[in-house]
Design an enzyme around this catalytic site. Structure first.
Site, short mmCIF file in Angstrom:
data_model
loop_
_atom_site.label_atom_id
_atom_site.label_comp_id
_atom_site.label_asym_id
_atom_site.label_seq_id
_atom_site.Cartn_x
_atom_site.Cartn_y
_atom_site.Cartn_z
N ARG A 156 13.71 2.17 -22.46
CA ARG A 156 12.91 3.23 -22.69
C ARG A 156 13.00 3.79 -21.36
O ARG A 156 13.42 2.87 -20.32
CB ARG A 156 11.36 3.29 -22.12
CG ARG A 156 10.53 1.85 -23.85
CD ARG A 156 8.85 2.16 -23.28
NE ARG A 156 8.40 1.21 -22.25
CZ ARG A 156 8.30 -0.29 -22.03
NH1 ARG A 156 8.59 -0.38 -24.08
NH2 ARG A 156 8.16 -0.49 -21.08
N GLU B 40 1.47 7.19 -14.32
CA GLU B 40 0.84 6.35 -15.55
C GLU B 40 0.63 5.44 -14.43
O GLU B 40 -0.52 4.60 -15.01
CB GLU B 40 1.24 5.70 -16.49
CG GLU B 40 1.72 7.21 -17.37
CD GLU B 40 2.38 8.33 -17.02
OE1 GLU B 40 3.35 7.37 -16.54
OE2 GLU B 40 2.70 9.27 -17.70
N ASN B 41 1.08 4.66 -13.75
CA ASN B 41 1.19 3.42 -12.73
C ASN B 41 -0.46 3.74 -12.19
O ASN B 41 -1.33 2.60 -11.76
CB ASN B 41 1.90 2.93 -11.89
CG ASN B 41 2.77 2.67 -12.64
OD1 ASN B 41 4.46 2.83 -11.69
ND2 ASN B 41 2.79 1.92 -13.42
N TRP B 42 -1.28 4.50 -11.72
CA TRP B 42 -2.37 4.79 -11.00
C TRP B 42 -3.67 3.89 -12.41
O TRP B 42 -4.74 3.54 -11.68
CB TRP B 42 -3.32 6.57 -11.44
CG TRP B 42 -2.60 7.29 -10.33
CD1 TRP B 42 -1.60 8.06 -10.29
CD2 TRP B 42 -2.24 6.93 -8.90
NE1 TRP B 42 -0.81 8.79 -9.57
CE2 TRP B 42 -1.41 7.58 -8.69
CE3 TRP B 42 -3.47 6.13 -7.95
CZ2 TRP B 42 -1.34 8.36 -6.92
CZ3 TRP B 42 -3.23 6.29 -7.03
CH2 TRP B 42 -2.19 6.91 -6.27
N ARG C 45 6.84 -9.47 -13.83
CA ARG C 45 7.71 -11.40 -15.09
C ARG C 45 7.92 -12.23 -14.60
O ARG C 45 8.23 -13.14 -14.51
CB ARG C 45 7.91 -10.33 -16.25
CG ARG C 45 7.69 -10.40 -17.61
CD ARG C 45 8.41 -9.32 -18.34
NE ARG C 45 8.09 -7.80 -17.97
CZ ARG C 45 9.35 -6.89 -17.92
NH1 ARG C 45 10.29 -7.15 -19.37
NH2 ARG C 45 9.32 -5.57 -17.39
N ARG D 63 0.87 -10.44 -9.20
CA ARG D 63 2.28 -9.87 -9.93
C ARG D 63 2.47 -9.33 -8.07
O ARG D 63 3.52 -8.91 -7.89
CB ARG D 63 0.96 -8.97 -9.97
CG ARG D 63 1.19 -9.13 -11.64
CD ARG D 63 -0.07 -8.00 -12.26
NE ARG D 63 0.54 -6.89 -12.24
CZ ARG D 63 1.96 -6.54 -13.06
NH1 ARG D 63 2.09 -7.57 -14.18
NH2 ARG D 63 2.67 -5.42 -13.48
N ASP E 167 12.11 -2.44 -12.62
CA ASP E 167 11.22 -3.48 -13.43
C ASP E 167 11.36 -4.19 -14.31
O ASP E 167 12.16 -5.15 -14.06
CB ASP E 167 11.56 -2.38 -15.11
CG ASP E 167 10.03 -2.52 -16.38
OD1 ASP E 167 9.48 -3.28 -15.48
OD2 ASP E 167 10.33 -2.39 -17.05
N ARG F 170 -3.19 1.00 -12.95
CA ARG F 170 -3.54 0.12 -13.12
C ARG F 170 -4.74 -0.72 -12.22
O ARG F 170 -5.59 0.24 -11.83
CB ARG F 170 -2.30 -0.64 -12.08
CG ARG F 170 -0.83 -0.35 -12.85
CD ARG F 170 0.32 -1.21 -12.52
NE ARG F 170 1.32 -0.95 -13.29
CZ ARG F 170 2.77 -1.59 -13.09
NH1 ARG F 170 2.72 -2.68 -11.93
NH2 ARG F 170 3.36 -1.17 -14.34
C1 FPP Z 1 7.60 -2.55 -12.28
O1 FPP Z 1 7.18 -3.65 -12.23
C2 FPP Z 1 6.86 -1.58 -10.56
C3 FPP Z 1 6.60 -1.77 -9.67
C4 FPP Z 1 5.71 0.06 -10.79
C5 FPP Z 1 6.59 -0.67 -8.61
C6 FPP Z 1 8.04 -0.82 -8.15
C7 FPP Z 1 7.88 -1.50 -6.32
C8 FPP Z 1 8.67 -1.66 -5.81
C9 FPP Z 1 9.50 -2.46 -6.30
C10 FPP Z 1 8.18 -1.58 -4.28
C11 FPP Z 1 7.80 -0.42 -3.37
C12 FPP Z 1 9.75 -0.07 -3.53
C13 FPP Z 1 10.13 0.57 -2.13
C14 FPP Z 1 11.01 2.06 -2.50
C15 FPP Z 1 9.53 0.36 -0.76
P1 FPP Z 1 6.12 -4.33 -12.93
O2 FPP Z 1 4.68 -4.56 -12.60
O3 FPP Z 1 5.76 -3.17 -13.95
O4 FPP Z 1 6.98 -5.28 -13.91
P2 FPP Z 1 6.18 -6.33 -15.16
O5 FPP Z 1 6.95 -5.11 -16.16
O6 FPP Z 1 7.45 -7.16 -15.39
O7 FPP Z 1 5.09 -6.09 -15.28
#
Ligand code: FPP
Length: 247
Positions: A195, A68-70, A25, A34, A21, A72
């Site tokens: 969390r 849930e990421n769908w 940020r 991002r 995560d 975004r």
């Molecule tokens: C969280 O950061 C990260 C993700 C939702 C995606 C994670 C994916 C990768 C690191 C790339 C793919 C990985 C592999 C295994 C090849 P966020 O976007 O939630 O950050 P934020 O909370 O600061 O907004």
């Protein structure tokens, strides 16, 4: 001295799960978009795979994309899927050479055909490998996984293939996406959020939890070894007392 040198290689967690995560940020702090953060996050994922292999972790689960990421913005979903396909395709040869096995957990029916095909190809071509297993949680949600398991079990009962009295923890676990994979010993979440976010709710029952403020793109080998060192200072009692464990 690196944390790696302080590790007891006889006490390495068998299964490490990671909520990666903080990419967004990390990028915002640099006035970048991002996606820039996600690209840098991929580098961390690669380093952590390497580091885990070096110390003999047997299973490494990475939470790459939640159900849930769908929700975004479409361009971010697209970019994340593209990154994933690109990485899986580019790394496949290395996976084969290094005897790594790739598994994916999640609702793969929601993936675009090209993403699905790339993922399935990598799973198929590494399925006989016997080294570390990398498990990518993709389109994954734990509540959905549990509901899905309940449905399969109910169907078997309805068809007379399973007795209600036969349902136990093991039978239930065998219907999860993670069937056959031991529960995580250690969960790492980066970026300071405290969390679980619908991740492995059943499987984390006895897992040791580790939260760090480091954002995922800054979480590299040394931070991983530091986390493992932290794990090794703990005593896992599974509800027993320290005295019982000593005997
Ligand atoms: C969280 O950061 C990260 C993700 C939702 C995606 C994670 C994916 C990768 C690191 C790339 C793919 C990985 C592999 C295994 C090849 P966020 O976007 O939630 O950050 P934020 O909370 O600061 O907004």
């Amino acid at each position: 001295m690196s944390f790696k040198d302080k590790l007891d290689l006889k006490k390495v967690p068998q299964h490490v799960a990671i909520i990666m995560d903080g990419n967004g940020r990390w990028a915002r702090q640099r006035n970048k978009d991002r996606i820039f953060g996600h690209r840098e996050g991929v580098k961390s994922a690669k380093e952590v795979v390497e580091a885990a292999g070096e110390i003999g972790v047997k299973y490494l689960t990475l939470y790459a994309f939640s159900s849930e990421n769908w929700q975004r913005p479409e361009h971010e979903v697209k970019a994340l899927m593209q990154l994933l396909v690109q990485e899986i395709t580019e790394e496949l040869d290395r996976f084969k050479k290094e005897n790594l096995q790739l598994k994916v957990i999640g609702d793969l029916s929601r993936l675009d055909q090209d993403v699905y095909n790339a993922v399935q190809k990598a799973i198929d071509e590494t399925s006989n490998n016997t080294g570390m297993t990398i498990i990518i949680a993709l389109s994954y949600g734990s509540r959905q996984e549990i509901v899905n398991a309940v449905r399969q079990i109910a169907q078997k009962v309805k068809e007379g293939r399973l007795e209600v009295s036969q349902i136990n923890e093991q039978v239930f676990a065998n219907h999860l996406y993670t069937a056959g994979i031991p529960d995580p010993d250690f969960l790492i979440r980066t970026s300071g959020e405290l969390r679980i976010s619908n991740f492995l709710l059943w499987q984390l029952s006895y897992t040791e939890l580790y939260f760090t403020k480091v954002l995922w793109p800054d979480f590299r080998k040394e931070q991983f070894f530091e986390a493992i060192y932290n794990f090794q200072q703990r005593e896992r009692r599974y509800g027993k007392t320290s005295e019982q464990l000593e005997n």
